[in-house]
Design a protein around this motif. Structure first.
Motif, PDB file in Angstrom:
ATOM      1  N   LEU A 133       3.335   8.929 -30.772  1.00 53.58           N
ATOM      2  CA  LEU A 133       2.498   7.805 -31.209  1.00 53.58           C
ATOM      3  C   LEU A 133       1.034   8.221 -31.327  1.00 53.58           C
ATOM      4  O   LEU A 133       0.339   7.830 -32.280  1.00 53.58           O
ATOM      5  N   MET A 134       0.535   9.009 -30.372  1.00 52.62           N
ATOM      6  CA  MET A 134      -0.852   9.459 -30.449  1.00 52.62           C
ATOM      7  C   MET A 134      -1.072  10.353 -31.667  1.00 52.62           C
ATOM      8  O   MET A 134      -2.091  10.246 -32.361  1.00 52.62           O
ATOM      9  N   ALA A 135      -0.098  11.243 -31.935  1.00 55.20           N
ATOM     10  CA  ALA A 135      -0.210  12.101 -33.117  1.00 55.20           C
ATOM     11  C   ALA A 135      -0.173  11.276 -34.401  1.00 55.20           C
ATOM     12  O   ALA A 135      -0.928  11.534 -35.348  1.00 55.20           O
ATOM     13  N   SER A 136       0.692  10.258 -34.431  1.00 56.93           N
ATOM     14  CA  SER A 136       0.785   9.392 -35.609  1.00 56.93           C
ATOM     15  C   SER A 136      -0.535   8.651 -35.842  1.00 56.93           C
ATOM     16  O   SER A 136      -0.999   8.519 -36.991  1.00 56.93           O
ATOM     17  N   ALA A 137      -1.151   8.173 -34.745  1.00 59.50           N
ATOM     18  CA  ALA A 137      -2.435   7.474 -34.871  1.00 59.50           C
ATOM     19  C   ALA A 137      -3.506   8.407 -35.411  1.00 59.50           C
ATOM     20  O   ALA A 137      -4.304   8.029 -36.278  1.00 59.50           O
ATOM     21  N   LEU A 138      -3.522   9.643 -34.908  1.00 54.78           N
ATOM     22  CA  LEU A 138      -4.527  10.601 -35.362  1.00 54.78           C
ATOM     23  C   LEU A 138      -4.345  10.944 -36.838  1.00 54.78           C
ATOM     24  O   LEU A 138      -5.313  10.966 -37.612  1.00 54.78           O
ATOM     25  N   VAL A 139      -3.106  11.188 -37.241  1.00 54.08           N
ATOM     26  CA  VAL A 139      -2.835  11.536 -38.640  1.00 54.08           C
ATOM     27  C   VAL A 139      -3.162  10.355 -39.559  1.00 54.08           C
ATOM     28  O   VAL A 139      -3.719  10.539 -40.648  1.00 54.08           O
ATOM     29  N   ALA A 140      -2.845   9.145 -39.118  1.00 55.48           N
ATOM     30  CA  ALA A 140      -3.136   7.961 -39.936  1.00 55.48           C
ATOM     31  C   ALA A 140      -4.630   7.835 -40.201  1.00 55.48           C
ATOM     32  O   ALA A 140      -5.057   7.533 -41.325  1.00 55.48           O
TER      33      ALA A 140
END
Length: 345
Positions: free
Chosen positions: A60-67
């Protein structure tokens, strides 16, 4: 506007996103621990495999960063704050496994470590936002984001008016032309209904105003003052008992010693604050009382959490209310000083 007032200006949208991140993280820790306890700590996987929830947190943290990296506009930053907060909550909940050689999720001081991480995140983020403030170049940058949201159809009237207000405060001659161009862009085009980002900011501001109204009420302030009096009296009694040797109980470990010493320091600061509350100056009294609560929150409560886990939660809530009440009182006094000039209270 006075210099003091100007220093306190900050990016309210950034502060709202930080609050949203931390609320999501704290709620995730509480919900995760409650769910695991209620279901008997189930294992996701079979045999020797176990998919720990820290992995979902990292995803989830990686997804937030990529978004945030690939999407334009401020709406994605709000969604990233929620997703990142949930991910960070899932990650930090397993801190006990990371700091013990036997990978012990139930490591007793884990709750204290989690609590410390959240408090430090909150204090550092607020301090960073306050220190950055709103210089002219930052006003231009925030207004530019509003123009981006307008192009994407995400800007609403609340955030447009906020951006126009920021541009109105630009004083640098080298940036006034840019500010005028941005103002013209914001004045053009149709606006959609209230967006997610503005809802978050508006909800946060509404809650803050209502909370400050309650905390500034005479009855609440008297209750908090009574708690400080009780704290100072208990500290004095404990010192007298220790000097007289009435209590022969021994301190079992370092955490007991830290709790005892920090409680005495906090009580001494509370006593000094109460003294100046009677003798003046009033602001010094409030700042000493605030220092007393800060010691309780950042030292005493940490080690109480390590000892009692969730049993220390009630004391933490009371300390937070006391801190917020004193903070509101200090802000009111600072605002009054800005308007009237430095006078005795």
């Amino acid at each position: 506007m006075t210099t003091t007032a100007a220093v306190r200006e900050h990016d309210s949208s950034a502060l709202a996103r930080v609050d949203l991140f931390l609320v999501a993280a704290v709620a995730t820790v509480l919900i995760t621990r409650a769910y695991l306890a209620a279901t008997g700590y189930p294992q996701i996987g079979s045999g020797p495999l176990h998919i720990a929830h820290v992995l979902w947190g990292g995803l989830l943290m990686a997804s937030a960063l990529v978004a945030v990296e690939i999407a334009a506009g401020s709406r994605v930053r709000v969604l990233a704050a929620v997703a990142g907060g949930i991910g960070f909550g899932l990650f930090v909940d397993e801190i006990g496994k990371f700091v013990t050689s036997d990978v012990n999720y139930f490591f007793q001081p884990a709750i204290a470590l989690i609590y410390t991480v959240f408090v430090l995140f909150y204090l550092v983020a607020r301090e960073a936002i306050a220190r950055v403030g709103l210089p002219d170049h930052r006003r231009i940058a925030i207004a530019s984001t509003a123009v981006t949201d307008l192009a994407l159809g995400h800007l609403d009237d609340v955030r447009r008016r906020a951006a126009l207000g920021l541009l109105g405060g630009v004083r640098d001659p080298g940036l006034t032309g840019t500010a005028a161009a941005l103002r013209a862009a914001l004045d053009a085009g149709d606006l959609p209904q209230l967006g997610v980002g503005s809802r978050v900011v508006r909800a946060r501001n509404t809650v803050t105003r209502r909370a400050e109204t309650v905390l500034g009420h005479r009855v609440v302030r008297r209750i908090v003052l009574a708690l400080f009096v009780i704290q100072a009296v208990l500290t004095a009694v404990s010192v007298i008992v220790a000097l007289l040797g009435v209590n022969d109980s021994e301190i079992d470990d370092v955490s007991d010693l830290v709790v005892t010493v920090s409680s005495m320091v906090s009580g001494a600061l509370a006593a000094a604050g109460l003294w100046f509350l009677v003798r003046g100056p009033y602001l010094r009294a409030l700042r000493l009382l605030r220092a007393s609560v800060v010691v309780t929150l950042l030292v005493t409560q940490v080690f109480l959490f390590a000892q009692e886990q969730w049993g220390a939660l009630a004391g933490f809530v009371v300390a937070v209310v006391m801190f917020e009440c004193v903070r509101v009182a200090i802000r009111i006094e600072d605002d009054a000083a800005d308007i009237q000039g430095p006078e005795g209270c």
